[in-house]
Design a protein around this motif. Structure first.
Motif, PDB file in Angstrom:
ATOM      1  N   LEU A 136       0.837  -1.180   0.000  1.00 49.35           N
ATOM      2  CA  LEU A 136       0.000   0.000   0.000  1.00 49.35           C
ATOM      3  C   LEU A 136       0.883   1.244   0.000  1.00 49.35           C
ATOM      4  O   LEU A 136       1.857   1.324   0.760  1.00 49.35           O
ATOM      5  CB  LEU A 136      -0.928   0.037   1.220  1.00 49.35           C
ATOM      6  CG  LEU A 136      -1.824  -1.186   1.430  1.00 49.35           C
ATOM      7  CD1 LEU A 136      -1.217  -2.111   2.477  1.00 49.35           C
ATOM      8  CD2 LEU A 136      -3.227  -0.785   1.853  1.00 49.35           C
ATOM      9  N   THR A 137       0.554   2.204  -0.838  1.00 51.81           N
ATOM     10  CA  THR A 137       1.249   3.488  -0.865  1.00 51.81           C
ATOM     11  C   THR A 137       0.228   4.596  -1.010  1.00 51.81           C
ATOM     12  O   THR A 137      -0.837   4.404  -1.614  1.00 51.81           O
ATOM     13  CB  THR A 137       2.244   3.586  -2.037  1.00 51.81           C
ATOM     14  OG1 THR A 137       1.549   3.324  -3.272  1.00 51.81           O
ATOM     15  CG2 THR A 137       3.383   2.596  -1.890  1.00 51.81           C
ATOM     16  N   GLY A 138       0.532   5.745  -0.463  1.00 50.66           N
ATOM     17  CA  GLY A 138      -0.381   6.867  -0.609  1.00 50.66           C
ATOM     18  C   GLY A 138       0.044   8.043   0.246  1.00 50.66           C
ATOM     19  O   GLY A 138       1.094   8.029   0.901  1.00 50.66           O
ATOM     20  N   THR A 139      -0.795   9.071   0.247  1.00 54.32           N
ATOM     21  CA  THR A 139      -0.565  10.246   1.082  1.00 54.32           C
ATOM     22  C   THR A 139      -0.954   9.921   2.511  1.00 54.32           C
ATOM     23  O   THR A 139      -2.070   9.476   2.773  1.00 54.32           O
ATOM     24  CB  THR A 139      -1.387  11.439   0.565  1.00 54.32           C
ATOM     25  OG1 THR A 139      -1.033  11.707  -0.799  1.00 54.32           O
ATOM     26  CG2 THR A 139      -1.129  12.679   1.412  1.00 54.32           C
ATOM     27  N   ASN A 168       7.630  12.460   5.059  1.00 51.42           N
ATOM     28  CA  ASN A 168       7.207  13.577   4.210  1.00 51.42           C
ATOM     29  C   ASN A 168       5.760  13.422   3.734  1.00 51.42           C
ATOM     30  O   ASN A 168       5.443  13.647   2.563  1.00 51.42           O
ATOM     31  CB  ASN A 168       8.150  13.738   3.009  1.00 51.42           C
ATOM     32  CG  ASN A 168       9.380  14.554   3.358  1.00 51.42           C
ATOM     33  OD1 ASN A 168       9.472  15.122   4.440  1.00 51.42           O
ATOM     34  ND2 ASN A 168      10.336  14.604   2.449  1.00 51.42           N
ATOM     35  N   GLU A 169       4.894  13.003   4.662  1.00 54.34           N
ATOM     36  CA  GLU A 169       3.457  12.873   4.403  1.00 54.34           C
ATOM     37  C   GLU A 169       3.133  11.812   3.353  1.00 54.34           C
ATOM     38  O   GLU A 169       2.076  11.861   2.718  1.00 54.34           O
ATOM     39  CB  GLU A 169       2.851  14.219   4.004  1.00 54.34           C
ATOM     40  CG  GLU A 169       2.915  15.253   5.117  1.00 54.34           C
ATOM     41  CD  GLU A 169       2.259  16.563   4.751  1.00 54.34           C
ATOM     42  OE1 GLU A 169       1.643  16.648   3.668  1.00 54.34           O
ATOM     43  OE2 GLU A 169       2.364  17.510   5.555  1.00 54.34           O
ATOM     44  N   ARG A 170       4.044  10.842   3.159  1.00 55.80           N
ATOM     45  CA  ARG A 170       3.762   9.674   2.319  1.00 55.80           C
ATOM     46  C   ARG A 170       3.831   8.428   3.186  1.00 55.80           C
ATOM     47  O   ARG A 170       4.569   8.376   4.162  1.00 55.80           O
ATOM     48  CB  ARG A 170       4.755   9.536   1.172  1.00 55.80           C
ATOM     49  CG  ARG A 170       4.452  10.407  -0.053  1.00 55.80           C
ATOM     50  CD  ARG A 170       4.868  11.803   0.136  1.00 55.80           C
ATOM     51  NE  ARG A 170       4.973  12.540  -1.130  1.00 55.80           N
ATOM     52  CZ  ARG A 170       5.388  13.791  -1.217  1.00 55.80           C
ATOM     53  NH1 ARG A 170       5.751  14.444  -0.107  1.00 55.80           N
ATOM     54  NH2 ARG A 170       5.452  14.406  -2.379  1.00 55.80           N
ATOM     55  N   LEU A 171       3.058   7.421   2.796  1.00 58.07           N
ATOM     56  CA  LEU A 171       3.027   6.158   3.524  1.00 58.07           C
ATOM     57  C   LEU A 171       3.337   5.003   2.584  1.00 58.07           C
ATOM     58  O   LEU A 171       2.855   4.968   1.445  1.00 58.07           O
ATOM     59  CB  LEU A 171       1.651   5.934   4.153  1.00 58.07           C
ATOM     60  CG  LEU A 171       1.458   4.566   4.840  1.00 58.07           C
ATOM     61  CD1 LEU A 171       2.188   4.545   6.173  1.00 58.07           C
ATOM     62  CD2 LEU A 171      -0.019   4.251   5.041  1.00 58.07           C
ATOM     63  N   LEU A 243       9.085   1.648  -2.654  1.00 60.28           N
ATOM     64  CA  LEU A 243       7.730   2.191  -2.613  1.00 60.28           C
ATOM     65  C   LEU A 243       7.746   3.676  -2.260  1.00 60.28           C
ATOM     66  O   LEU A 243       7.002   4.475  -2.850  1.00 60.28           O
ATOM     67  CB  LEU A 243       6.878   1.409  -1.614  1.00 60.28           C
ATOM     68  CG  LEU A 243       6.566  -0.042  -1.977  1.00 60.28           C
ATOM     69  CD1 LEU A 243       5.862  -0.749  -0.818  1.00 60.28           C
ATOM     70  CD2 LEU A 243       5.709  -0.117  -3.234  1.00 60.28           C
ATOM     71  N   MET A 244       8.562   4.049  -1.288  1.00 59.86           N
ATOM     72  CA  MET A 244       8.674   5.454  -0.929  1.00 59.86           C
ATOM     73  C   MET A 244       9.209   6.281  -2.103  1.00 59.86           C
ATOM     74  O   MET A 244       8.751   7.399  -2.358  1.00 59.86           O
ATOM     75  CB  MET A 244       9.596   5.609   0.281  1.00 59.86           C
ATOM     76  CG  MET A 244       8.907   5.364   1.605  1.00 59.86           C
ATOM     77  SD  MET A 244       7.561   6.545   1.899  1.00 59.86           S
ATOM     78  CE  MET A 244       7.344   6.379   3.663  1.00 59.86           C
ATOM     79  N   LEU A 245      10.183   5.718  -2.810  1.00 64.39           N
ATOM     80  CA  LEU A 245      10.726   6.403  -3.980  1.00 64.39           C
ATOM     81  C   LEU A 245       9.653   6.586  -5.041  1.00 64.39           C
ATOM     82  O   LEU A 245       9.583   7.627  -5.704  1.00 64.39           O
ATOM     83  CB  LEU A 245      11.905   5.606  -4.539  1.00 64.39           C
ATOM     84  CG  LEU A 245      12.760   6.271  -5.620  1.00 64.39           C
ATOM     85  CD1 LEU A 245      13.489   7.490  -5.055  1.00 64.39           C
ATOM     86  CD2 LEU A 245      13.778   5.274  -6.181  1.00 64.39           C
ATOM     87  N   SER A 246       8.773   5.595  -5.196  1.00 66.20           N
ATOM     88  CA  SER A 246       7.728   5.652  -6.224  1.00 66.20           C
ATOM     89  C   SER A 246       6.692   6.734  -5.944  1.00 66.20           C
ATOM     90  O   SER A 246       6.080   7.266  -6.865  1.00 66.20           O
ATOM     91  CB  SER A 246       7.029   4.291  -6.360  1.00 66.20           C
ATOM     92  OG  SER A 246       6.219   4.018  -5.227  1.00 66.20           O
ATOM     93  N   VAL A 247       6.488   7.059  -4.658  1.00 68.18           N
ATOM     94  CA  VAL A 247       5.529   8.127  -4.320  1.00 68.18           C
ATOM     95  C   VAL A 247       6.248   9.445  -4.052  1.00 68.18           C
ATOM     96  O   VAL A 247       5.649  10.392  -3.527  1.00 68.18           O
ATOM     97  CB  VAL A 247       4.643   7.737  -3.111  1.00 68.18           C
ATOM     98  CG1 VAL A 247       3.731   6.595  -3.476  1.00 68.18           C
ATOM     99  CG2 VAL A 247       5.486   7.384  -1.886  1.00 68.18           C
ATOM    100  N   ARG A 248       7.529   9.495  -4.399  1.00 70.92           N
ATOM    101  CA  ARG A 248       8.321  10.721  -4.383  1.00 70.92           C
ATOM    102  C   ARG A 248       8.338  11.379  -3.010  1.00 70.92           C
ATOM    103  O   ARG A 248       8.081  12.581  -2.869  1.00 70.92           O
ATOM    104  CB  ARG A 248       7.803  11.701  -5.450  1.00 70.92           C
ATOM    105  CG  ARG A 248       7.815  11.136  -6.864  1.00 70.92           C
ATOM    106  CD  ARG A 248       7.231  12.117  -7.858  1.00 70.92           C
ATOM    107  NE  ARG A 248       8.082  13.298  -7.990  1.00 70.92           N
ATOM    108  CZ  ARG A 248       9.132  13.384  -8.796  1.00 70.92           C
ATOM    109  NH1 ARG A 248       9.471  12.341  -9.542  1.00 70.92           N
ATOM    110  NH2 ARG A 248       9.852  14.486  -8.856  1.00 70.92           N
ATOM    111  N   ASP A 249       8.677  10.584  -2.003  1.00 69.60           N
ATOM    112  CA  ASP A 249       8.756  11.168  -0.662  1.00 69.60           C
ATOM    113  C   ASP A 249       9.975  12.062  -0.491  1.00 69.60           C
ATOM    114  O   ASP A 249      10.119  12.720   0.541  1.00 69.60           O
ATOM    115  CB  ASP A 249       8.776  10.062   0.401  1.00 69.60           C
ATOM    116  CG  ASP A 249      10.125   9.365   0.489  1.00 69.60           C
ATOM    117  OD1 ASP A 249      10.692   9.063  -0.585  1.00 69.60           O
ATOM    118  OD2 ASP A 249      10.602   9.121   1.611  1.00 69.60           O
ATOM    119  N   PHE A 250      10.859  12.091  -1.514  1.00 65.83           N
ATOM    120  CA  PHE A 250      12.011  12.980  -1.452  1.00 65.83           C
ATOM    121  C   PHE A 250      11.620  14.424  -1.722  1.00 65.83           C
ATOM    122  O   PHE A 250      12.414  15.341  -1.510  1.00 65.83           O
ATOM    123  CB  PHE A 250      13.110  12.533  -2.424  1.00 65.83           C
ATOM    124  CG  PHE A 250      12.627  12.312  -3.835  1.00 65.83           C
ATOM    125  CD1 PHE A 250      12.564  13.356  -4.741  1.00 65.83           C
ATOM    126  CD2 PHE A 250      12.238  11.046  -4.259  1.00 65.83           C
ATOM    127  CE1 PHE A 250      12.127  13.145  -6.047  1.00 65.83           C
ATOM    128  CE2 PHE A 250      11.806  10.820  -5.562  1.00 65.83           C
ATOM    129  CZ  PHE A 250      11.738  11.880  -6.459  1.00 65.83           C
TER     130      PHE A 250
END
Length: 474
Positions: A136-139, A168-171, A243-250
């Motif tokens: 699971l990934t999302g805000t 950074n507000e991503r999960l 997964l974090m990289l895919s939702v651009r938590d950077f």
């Protein structure tokens, strides 16, 4: 009569064997250093093998205090200075033997092509017959992990194991679930589709509708139950990084006031409160040199090597060392296509991705460890109690073994302020007979910009705590 012999290097025979064969050798030296154990690996170089060695050491909970890496001319030579989780050199011979076996096993899997980048289908391999893996990934938002846990309970799913990171507000979350009634893998396509739909509804609850007017497009949820991975801790953590990289938590959240937002970028350098990352080009050798200064901790080298590898950069040389609570890492890299980092945009992206990879694992707040007899809905009940007490989960590690469940959560106040320990004590009393242990990282307990600056901030915190008690879990 004196006879003159030509000089013969006593290490020559050793060198010939190392260069010409065998193609792989692991040596563990426990004598030359008084403070740590030295692990030496010589091998024919293959892309990605450095990460496999680091993963093997990481899975043993070893801290790498110093390392030298060289892989030019098709030969991989690496030296690691390691300590156990208590900061001591290794003394148990069975542990030393196991490290050698683990590295050899990683090499064998790598040679046969069985070690691949972990994916949704690969993550759940080792328990695929009994459990189904989901990603699971999302805000992120306060109470989201609680909502996910409640939704799985409503869907008659047991959570056997789960790992979640928030940054950074991503999960990002990887979980293993089973059917409540049969305790087996869920493989019915219609039921899997239903689970995916309901979880996507929870994750995307605050997103706007798409062009078709449909709010739920099922993004951010992936199901898996097929073989293909090794299921180790480092493999799961590598997937969480991806997964974090895919939702651009950077990318920093707009308007956020957190420690990472204090960073500024200039001339290929990013300076934060505890992390400095810079990139320079070594034109005469054809490398880009990545330098990282940060606070030292366990799994630090794994997090950076993992990120560079998954961004398709090859590490040719590296030097890692720590002194006190500080760590310095230097990597000589090229992109997989053979080019160095030419543009400022590419350098800045690598800098931010490495900085995010280091930050993800470091959680401000209080660590709660809970142990109890496993039962249906236990995770949902625990996370609901945390939310009702105004605590947001920023990292979670959930595991069950037989009839016992062990849950570890890093929590913070919903408004991001310091956790009131009186609230934790009240929570502890309410959750009896669940055994709850509290651990606090005093060095990170309060951050700049986090303190309550007025009575209005305190009132806002209480209002948010009250309102989040009424978030629907359906």
């Amino acid at each position: 009569m004196d006879v003159c012999w030509p000089y013969f290097d006593p290490d020559y025979e050793n060198l010939t064997e190392r260069v010409n064969g065998p193609s792989f050798h692991v040596c563990i030296d426990n004598e030359s250093c008084n403070e740590c154990t030295v692990v030496k690996v010589d091998s024919v170089n293959k892309q990605g093998f450095l990460l496999q060695v680091v993963q093997a050491l990481t899975d043993m909970n070893l801290t790498i205090s110093k390392s030298y890496i060289s892989s030019d001319a098709g030969w991989f030579m690496d030296v690691f200075h390691v300590r156990n989780e208590h900061g001591n050199k290794l003394k148990d011979q069975s542990v030393i033997n196991y490290i050698q076996q683990a590295i050899y096993a990683r090499r064998e899997l790598h040679d046969t092509g069985m070690v691949k980048t972990p994916t949704a289908k690969a993550i759940g391999a080792e328990i695929s017959k009994e459990h189904t893996a989901i990603e699971l990934t999302g805000t992120d938002r306060p109470g989201l992990f609680s909502e996910i846990s409640a939704a799985l309970t409503d869907l008659r799913c047991n959570v056997e194991e789960a790992h979640a990171w928030s940054h950074n507000e991503r999960l990002a979350c990887v979980a293993y679930i089973s059917d409540q009634s049969t305790a087996s893998c869920i493989d019915d396509p219609h039921r899997l589709a239903s689970i995916k739909y309901h979880l996507a509804t929870v994750i995307n609850a605050t997103t706007s509708k798409n062009a078709d007017g449909n709010q739920n497009d099922q993004k951010g949820v992936h199901m898996a139950g097929l073989p293909g991975g090794d299921g180790t801790t480092s493999n799961i953590e590598r997937r969480l990084h991806q997964l974090m990289l895919s939702v651009r938590d950077f990318n920093e959240p707009i308007g956020s006031i957190c420690s990472s937002s204090l960073a500024v970028s200039m001339d290929s350098m990013e300076v934060g409160t505890n992390i400095i990352v810079s990139i320079e080009n070594c034109n005469e050798k054809g490398y880009s040199v990545v330098s990282i200064r940060s606070k030292d901790r366990q799994r630090l080298m794994f997090d950076t090597v993992c990120t560079l590898t998954d961004m398709e950069y090859i590490i040719f040389h590296a030097s890692i060392r720590s002194h006190g609570d500080s760590a310095f890492q230097e990597y000589y890299i090229r992109h997989r296509d053979g080019y160095t980092l030419h543009t400022e945009a590419e350098k800045l992206r690598v800098i931010r991705c490495l900085k995010a990879a280091i930050e993800r694992r470091v959680c401000e707040g209080v660590r709660l460890e809970l142990r109890a007899d496993n039962r249906v809905g236990l995770l949902s009940d625990i996370t609901r109690s945390l939310r009702e007490y105004g605590l947001a989960v920023v990292r979670a590690d959930v595991a069950t073994k037989g009839e016992k469940a062990t849950n570890a959560f890093y929590v913070r106040n919903i408004s991001g302020n310091e956790v009131d320990m009186k609230i934790v004590e009240s929570l502890k009393k309410e959750m009896e007979p669940i055994a709850l242990e509290v651990k606090i990282d005093l060095s990170r307990q309060r951050l700049p910009g986090r303190a309550w600056s007025s009575f209005g901030d305190m009132l806002k915190s209480q209002i948010e705590r009250f309102s989040h008690n009424f978030i629907s879990t359906k």
